[in-house]
Design an enzyme around this catalytic site. Structure first.
Site, PDB file in Angstrom:
ATOM      1  N   GLN A   1       2.315 -39.183 -21.547  1.00  0.00           N
ATOM      2  CA  GLN A   1       2.454 -38.050 -20.473  1.00  0.00           C
ATOM      3  C   GLN A   1       2.161 -38.812 -19.333  1.00  0.00           C
ATOM      4  O   GLN A   1       1.004 -38.690 -18.470  1.00  0.00           O
ATOM      5  CB  GLN A   1       1.714 -36.841 -20.671  1.00  0.00           C
TER       6      GLN A   1
ATOM      7  N   LYS B   1      18.031 -44.353 -27.112  1.00  0.00           N
ATOM      8  CA  LYS B   1      17.475 -43.168 -27.705  1.00  0.00           C
ATOM      9  C   LYS B   1      17.727 -41.828 -26.593  1.00  0.00           C
ATOM     10  O   LYS B   1      17.278 -42.343 -25.485  1.00  0.00           O
ATOM     11  CB  LYS B   1      15.974 -43.380 -28.132  1.00  0.00           C
TER      12      LYS B   1
ATOM     13  N   ASP C   1     -22.454 -26.396 -33.477  1.00  0.00           N
ATOM     14  CA  ASP C   1     -21.021 -25.826 -32.753  1.00  0.00           C
ATOM     15  C   ASP C   1     -20.017 -26.752 -32.330  1.00  0.00           C
ATOM     16  O   ASP C   1     -19.136 -26.248 -31.479  1.00  0.00           O
ATOM     17  CB  ASP C   1     -21.938 -25.300 -31.323  1.00  0.00           C
TER      18      ASP C   1
HETATM   19  C1  R5P Z   1       8.182 -43.951 -27.385  1.00  0.00           C
HETATM   20  O1  R5P Z   1       8.870 -44.358 -26.257  1.00  0.00           O
HETATM   21  C2  R5P Z   1       7.341 -45.058 -28.340  1.00  0.00           C
HETATM   22  O2  R5P Z   1       7.696 -46.188 -27.996  1.00  0.00           O
HETATM   23  C3  R5P Z   1       7.913 -44.732 -29.667  1.00  0.00           C
HETATM   24  O3  R5P Z   1       9.269 -44.837 -29.995  1.00  0.00           O
HETATM   25  C4  R5P Z   1       7.435 -43.174 -29.864  1.00  0.00           C
HETATM   26  O4  R5P Z   1       6.364 -42.650 -29.436  1.00  0.00           O
HETATM   27  C5  R5P Z   1       7.859 -42.925 -31.401  1.00  0.00           C
HETATM   28  O5  R5P Z   1       7.431 -41.363 -31.690  1.00  0.00           O
HETATM   29  P1  R5P Z   1       7.992 -40.946 -33.184  1.00  0.00           P
HETATM   30  O6  R5P Z   1       7.534 -41.740 -34.089  1.00  0.00           O
HETATM   31  O7  R5P Z   1       7.345 -39.523 -32.927  1.00  0.00           O
HETATM   32  O8  R5P Z   1       9.597 -40.879 -32.963  1.00  0.00           O
END
Ligand code: R5P
Length: 289
Positions: A94, A190, A34
């Site tokens: 998170q 970013k 299961d």
């Molecule tokens: C986030 O702040 C981490 O340092 C990475 O830059 C992030 O997890 C990269 O995620 P992805 O490859 O999905 O853009």
């Protein structure tokens, strides 16, 4: 001490035990029909220090249940100390309630794991809004970093590098590695719109022409961060693009998309994959000493 390789830690656990000149055993794990997890400790642990080696990827929930079953069982069977060495620990991103009602997963996991382990060792945890592991785990904790291994890889394999951090959170890896190599670095900006949509921009004047650009980050998940970063600076005349990350999570065919974008990718083996050329078993062994 006895080193026990859990299902996602077996690729390094024997090497760790060898480096520590101590006993190695593998956790027997399977699924009941299961889907429930069956776990069995295969060596006597009474009176011993037990180190469970696990990484958390793929079916992450199963990986979690498995180590919790193993830790509780080791304790019941009389282990003196139960340690978790997690080469990649999940649920750290998170780390805030961004929308009303959301679970702050990092806190929930912190509490859960703290109840079961005397010590938790993690390689390059994604600490962002939380500044240290002691704010997450109430049990003893230790943070290891693969930065020296990444530094050595770059020194040995890449000439004339320019280290690029794809977002400001990456400075702990990108800036540190560049400082140790003694080469230039730049941190990009970013903006994240969703789990799969980011915009990365270079807002500084920097000479990229003829340089071997090396993106250094902690995690590559979808790869969008690195692909967008490369797109933004490609026109500035870099000779090549390499990306070195600690944890290669690689979802949504990320490796293939990075390759198609002409970006060479290298990771450590905190999560084993096709490009995990940098071995962390020595690092974990040191952490357990
Ligand atoms: C986030 O702040 C981490 O340092 C990475 O830059 C992030 O997890 C990269 O995620 P992805 O490859 O999905 O853009």
């Amino acid at each position: 001490m006895i080193i026990i390789g859990c299902s996602k830690g077996k690729h390094i656990s024997a090497k760790i035990a060898q480096k520590l000149k101590t006993r190695h055993s593998e956790l027997k794990v399977r699924n009941f029909p299961d889907g429930e997890i069956y776990a069995r400790i295969m060596s006597p642990v009474k009176g011993k220090e037990v180190a469970l080696i696990q990484s958390f990827y793929g079916n992450i929930s199963d990986c979690i249940i498995e180590v919790l079953l193993a830790a509780a069982t080791a304790r019941e069977l009389g282990a003196k100390k139960v340690v978790l060495a997690a080469s990649y620990f999940p649920y750290f991103r998170q780390d805030s309630r961004f929308n009303p009602g959301e679970a702050v997963s990092i806190k929930v996991m912190g509490k859960l794991f703290s109840r079961h382990f005397d010590e938790i060792i993690v390689i390059d945890p994604h600490l962002h809004r939380q500044s240290s592991l002691s704010g997450i785990f109430s049990t003893n904790s230790k943070k290891l970093t693969a930065n020296p291994l990444i530094r050595d890889y770059i020194k040995k394999n890449i000439r004339n590098p320019l280290i690029v951090g794809p977002d400001w959170e990456s400075y702990k890896w990108a800036r540190k590695v560049a400082e140790e190599i003694g080469c230039k670095s730049v941190i990009l900006e970013k903006k994240r719109f969703s789990g799969r949509k980011v915009k990365v921009t270079l807002n500084e004047k920097v000479d990229i022409s003829g340089k071997n650009v090396v993106f250094v980050d902690d995690i590559i998940s979808t790869g969008h961060t690195i692909i967008e970063a490369a797109k933004n600076i490609r026109k500035l005349g870099a000779k090549s693009f390499t990306c070195i990350a600690v944890h290669g999570v690689f979802v949504d065919n990320a490796l293939e998309r990075l390759r198609k974008s002409n970006i060479k990718v290298i990771t450590t083996n905190t999560i084993p994959n096709k490009v995990s050329k940098i071995d962390v078993s020595g690092l974990v062994a040191e952490g357990l000493r």
